[in-house]
Motif scaffolding. Structure first.
Motif, short mmCIF file in Angstrom:
data_model
loop_
_atom_site.label_atom_id
_atom_site.label_comp_id
_atom_site.label_asym_id
_atom_site.label_seq_id
_atom_site.Cartn_x
_atom_site.Cartn_y
_atom_site.Cartn_z
N PRO A 2 0.82 -1.20 0.00
CA PRO A 2 0.00 0.00 0.00
C PRO A 2 0.86 1.26 0.00
N GLN A 3 0.24 2.35 -0.37
CA GLN A 3 0.86 3.65 -0.29
C GLN A 3 0.34 4.37 0.95
N ALA A 4 1.10 5.35 1.39
CA ALA A 4 0.69 6.10 2.57
C ALA A 4 -0.42 7.10 2.23
N SER A 5 -1.12 7.53 3.25
CA SER A 5 -2.05 8.64 3.11
C SER A 5 -1.83 9.55 4.31
N SER A 6 -2.65 10.59 4.43
CA SER A 6 -2.51 11.42 5.62
C SER A 6 -3.52 10.95 6.66
N THR A 7 -3.17 11.10 7.91
CA THR A 7 -4.10 10.73 8.97
C THR A 7 -5.34 11.61 8.89
N LYS A 8 -5.14 12.88 8.51
CA LYS A 8 -6.29 13.78 8.41
C LYS A 8 -7.31 13.25 7.40
N ASN A 9 -6.80 12.62 6.35
CA ASN A 9 -7.70 12.02 5.36
C ASN A 9 -8.49 10.87 5.97
N MET A 10 -7.85 10.06 6.80
CA MET A 10 -8.54 8.94 7.43
C MET A 10 -9.61 9.46 8.40
N VAL A 11 -9.28 10.50 9.13
CA VAL A 11 -10.25 11.08 10.06
C VAL A 11 -11.44 11.64 9.27
N HIS A 12 -11.14 12.29 8.16
CA HIS A 12 -12.21 12.84 7.33
C HIS A 12 -13.16 11.73 6.83
N LEU A 13 -12.59 10.62 6.39
CA LEU A 13 -13.43 9.50 5.94
C LEU A 13 -14.24 8.92 7.09
N ALA A 14 -13.62 8.86 8.26
CA ALA A 14 -14.35 8.36 9.44
C ALA A 14 -15.54 9.27 9.76
N GLN A 15 -15.35 10.58 9.59
CA GLN A 15 -16.47 11.51 9.81
C GLN A 15 -17.63 11.19 8.86
N MET A 16 -17.29 10.88 7.61
CA MET A 16 -18.34 10.58 6.63
C MET A 16 -19.08 9.29 6.98
N ILE A 17 -18.29 8.28 7.41
CA ILE A 17 -18.89 6.99 7.73
C ILE A 17 -19.87 7.14 8.89
N ARG A 18 -19.49 7.93 9.88
CA ARG A 18 -20.33 8.04 11.06
C ARG A 18 -21.43 9.08 10.95
N ARG A 19 -21.30 10.05 10.03
CA ARG A 19 -22.31 11.11 9.96
C ARG A 19 -23.20 11.02 8.73
N GLY A 20 -22.78 10.25 7.76
CA GLY A 20 -23.65 10.00 6.61
C GLY A 20 -23.80 11.16 5.64
N ILE A 21 -22.99 12.18 5.77
CA ILE A 21 -23.09 13.29 4.81
C ILE A 21 -21.76 13.45 4.08
N ILE A 22 -21.80 14.15 2.95
CA ILE A 22 -20.57 14.46 2.22
C ILE A 22 -20.27 15.92 2.48
N ALA A 23 -19.28 16.15 3.31
CA ALA A 23 -18.96 17.53 3.67
C ALA A 23 -17.45 17.68 3.77
N LYS A 24 -17.01 18.93 3.83
CA LYS A 24 -15.58 19.17 3.99
C LYS A 24 -15.13 18.69 5.38
N TYR A 25 -13.84 18.59 5.52
CA TYR A 25 -13.24 18.15 6.78
C TYR A 25 -13.75 18.98 7.96
N ASP A 26 -14.13 18.30 9.02
CA ASP A 26 -14.64 18.97 10.21
C ASP A 26 -13.51 19.14 11.22
N TYR A 27 -13.18 20.39 11.52
CA TYR A 27 -12.09 20.65 12.46
C TYR A 27 -12.47 20.31 13.90
N GLY A 28 -13.73 19.99 14.13
CA GLY A 28 -14.11 19.45 15.43
C GLY A 28 -14.65 20.49 16.38
N ASP A 29 -14.40 21.77 16.14
CA ASP A 29 -15.12 22.74 16.94
C ASP A 29 -15.49 23.96 16.12
#
Ligand code: NAG
Ligand code: NAG
Ligand code: NAG
Ligand code: NAG
Ligand code: NAG
Length: 411
Positions: free
Chosen positions: A290-317
């Motif tokens: 495999p190739q590397a990715s950024s952790t921020k990208n993985m967190v962003h995908l996790a946000q989509m999986i758990r929230r069900g919407i397609i949105a930009k990266y959520d900074y969390g606050d």
């Protein structure tokens, strides 16, 4: 070579959304090595079969230096350079993959070669963070700041730079796009957000489309998403998501201890049951990915999986989101805003546990203002996530219909 050591010294799990490797961590190659490796793709994987191949580089607006391979001629030899008037196609790989995605099987089976043999001018993208595209105008890939991006930037910066480049190099001919997995999300986001892409594109083929991720069924992927969200601060501190590294090893080890998570067949756990992979392409896969990715990208995908919407990266606050977006929640991408007249080909599988059938239906619903002339939907009941790029029969099942769709647009 670092990449070979990596695959030999570790046991990798095949999944096109998440690839996990357990074992020795490999040193990252430097950008020059990375360009030489890219040159190696033309030499080792394309030219020996009788195809013409060129190495190209493009710099994104935020300074990432990306490499592209261009297959200029098929086995019969007609060249794309020199004003042959061939139609360009840009191939965009998925998460933790690279341009090799399209060259894993034999020339009779893999899409990169098949398109070249059918007279297309083939451009193979490699996004930031992959071994072919580690260069940057001012950052080194060992700087945390190098990994400060998610798929938002792949859509807004990498895709635009590579598309513009292929468009210009081919004499300003409109480009067909083919994406797999995350490569489909990047296109959907870019098309819904930035109308200028539409003017450079003829159509987009989306294989195993990832858009809504609400119904992902794999317990392993869901558990990983939960870990990323619960421990986002810890993970973001790691910057680079290196699937061969110790942090990822630890993550996988912990998840596999959870009740209900079956790690016996990790690949199927992530991708679903692939029907038609052949052993030799899996071996090629393991030697290159495999190739590397950024952790921020993985967190962003996790946000989509758990929230069900397609949105930009959520900074969390709210205050951080206001700082970056001028609003308390991240802006959503509206796939319904993709122009009705823009031709789309969607191909999805019944056994895909990442691109779930219900999520794909929701995407089709969002695109319902397209009519049957501009939206072609293909459903393959026995296909899972990896089959779309690795199956021995993908030429008959997927690429033939995809090229027929292209020909309709090219008339
Ligand atoms: C790629 O190969 C070409 C042809 O052999 C060579 O001229 C070029 O310097 C190589 N580029 C890199 C970055 O190694
Ligand atoms: C690939 O396809 C060509 C043309 O259809 C055929 O002649 C050749 O035997 C095939 N090669 C393999 C390895 O199947
Ligand atoms: C990441 O980028 C943002 C701007 O998008 C910047 O504010 C932040 O300081 C950067 N973080 C790092 C570690 O470079
Ligand atoms: C797949 O190929 C590898 C390497 O060539 C070999 O060791 C393995 O036994 C093969 N597996 C099957 C199921 O054929
Ligand atoms: C999304 O775009 C469609 C088509 O332009 C529009 O009708 C709809 O209101 C938009 N949705 C949102 C939430 O902005």
């Amino acid at each position: 070579m670092a990449r070979l050591t990596m695959s030999r010294g570790s046991s990798c799990v095949l999944s096109l959304l998440v690839v996990m490797c357990v074992g020795a961590s490999a040193a990252r190659p430097d950008p020059e090595e990375s360009l030489a490796a890219a040159n190696g793709t033309c030499r080792s994987r394309v030219e020996p079969f009788g195809y013409g191949c060129e190495e190209h580089m493009v710099t994104t607006q935020d300074g990432y230096i990306l490499s592209l391979q261009r297959i200029t001629s098929g086995r019969r030899g007609e060249s794309a350079t020199g004003g042959g008037g061939k139609v360009p196609v840009l191939l965009q790989h998925g998460l933790m993959m690279d341009g090799m995605t399209w060259l894993m099987n034999s020339p009779n089976e893999s899409l990169g070669y098949i398109l070249a043999d059918n007279g297309y001018d083939v451009w193979i993208a490699n996004t930031r963070g992959t071994v072919y595209s580690l260069g940057h105008t001012s950052l080194s890939s060992s700087d945390p700041a190098y990994w400060n991006w998610s798929w938002d930037e792949l859509a807004s910066n990498d895709l635009s730079a590579m598309l513009q480049y292929a468009y210009d190099q081919s004499g300003q001919q409109k480009v067909h796009y083919v994406g797999h997995s995350l490569g489909t999300l990047i296109a959907l986001a870019a098309l819904s957000d930035q109308q200028q892409h539409v003017s450079m594109l003829r159509s987009a083929g989306l294989l195993s489309p990832i858009a809504f991720l609400n119904k992902v069924s794999s317990p392993l992927t869901l558990a990983a998403a939960d870990v990323f969200l619960a421990e986002a601060l810890y993970w973001l501190g790691i910057d680079e998501f290196d699937p061969t590294g110790t942090a990822v090893h630890g993550l996988l080890t912990d998840i596999c201890k959870l009740p209900g998570v079956n790690c016996y067949d990790l690949m199927s756990s992530f991708t679903g049951d692939n029907c038609c992979l052949d052993n030799s392409s899996v071996q090629t896969f393991l030697a290159h990915e495999p190739q590397a990715s950024s952790t921020k990208n993985m967190v962003h995908l996790a946000q989509m999986i758990r929230r069900g919407i397609i949105a930009k990266y959520d900074y969390g606050d709210a205050s951080d989101n206001i700082k970056y977006y001028g609003q308390a929640t991240p802006p959503a991408y509206n796939v319904s805003a993709i122009p009705d007249g823009f031709p789309l080909f969607l191909s999805s599988g019944g056994r895909d546990s990442l691109s779930d059938v219900q999520d794909v239906r929701r995407l089709e619903q969002a695109l319902k203002s397209h009519d049957s002339d501009t939206l072609t939907v293909q459903y393959l009941a026995d296909y899972a996530h990896a089959d779309f790029v690795l199956a021995g029969n993908a030429k008959e099942r997927v690429y033939g219909p995809l090229m027929a769709f292209f020909r309709l647009q090219d008339k």
